[in-house]
Design a protein around this motif. Sequence first.
Motif, mmCIF file in Angstrom:
data_model
loop_
_atom_site.group_PDB
_atom_site.id
_atom_site.type_symbol
_atom_site.label_atom_id
_atom_site.label_comp_id
_atom_site.label_asym_id
_atom_site.label_seq_id
_atom_site.Cartn_x
_atom_site.Cartn_y
_atom_site.Cartn_z
ATOM 1 N N LYS A 185 12.711 90.113 -9.577
ATOM 2 C CA LYS A 185 14.148 89.970 -9.359
ATOM 3 C C LYS A 185 14.538 90.999 -8.311
ATOM 4 O O LYS A 185 14.409 92.200 -8.532
ATOM 5 C CB LYS A 185 14.912 90.205 -10.661
ATOM 6 C CG LYS A 185 14.655 89.108 -11.684
ATOM 7 C CD LYS A 185 15.403 89.370 -12.969
ATOM 8 C CE LYS A 185 15.146 88.242 -13.961
ATOM 9 N NZ LYS A 185 15.754 88.518 -15.274
ATOM 10 N N GLY A 186 14.974 90.514 -7.160
ATOM 11 C CA GLY A 186 15.330 91.388 -6.052
ATOM 12 C C GLY A 186 14.165 91.546 -5.093
ATOM 13 O O GLY A 186 13.257 90.711 -5.050
ATOM 14 N N THR A 187 14.214 92.631 -4.332
ATOM 15 C CA THR A 187 13.172 92.913 -3.343
ATOM 16 C C THR A 187 12.579 94.290 -3.644
ATOM 17 O O THR A 187 13.201 95.079 -4.369
ATOM 18 C CB THR A 187 13.765 92.936 -1.918
ATOM 19 O OG1 THR A 187 14.688 94.040 -1.836
ATOM 20 C CG2 THR A 187 14.472 91.626 -1.571
ATOM 21 N N ASN A 222 11.317 87.078 -4.226
ATOM 22 C CA ASN A 222 12.578 87.305 -4.926
ATOM 23 C C ASN A 222 13.018 86.011 -5.607
ATOM 24 O O ASN A 222 13.494 85.089 -4.960
ATOM 25 C CB ASN A 222 13.644 87.779 -3.932
ATOM 26 C CG ASN A 222 14.981 88.021 -4.588
ATOM 27 O OD1 ASN A 222 15.148 87.892 -5.801
ATOM 28 N ND2 ASN A 222 15.969 88.380 -3.776
#
Length: 113
Positions: free
Chosen positions: A22-24, A51
């Motif tokens: 989740k995210g970078t 992601n």
Amino acid sequence: MSDISSRIKSEIESSDVVLFMKGTPQAPQCGFSMQVVQILNHLGVPYKAINVLADGDIREGIKAFSNWPTIPQLYVKNEFIGGCDITREMFQSGELVALFDKEGVPHAQAGKA
């Protein structure tokens, strides 16, 4: 194989180490993803991050693909390793570095937490 499964398979095959998160790596969007990023960065392992928040199909598809309900998910040489807890336990015991060595994945350090 469905379109999303083939996309996921292609992503996993595109790099020795792939992290669905989740995210970078620069801006993780959950603590569990951040922990796995920190472990991989600490070990100096080159990896590809996907992601899942940027693509709902991938986010749901990876759970079915691996038969694992949570994210992050770590793959090494096309093999599903696990999520945050498993990755952290393997790192602390030295198993993660041993796996990278066995699979020929480059890393900067061979340490434990």
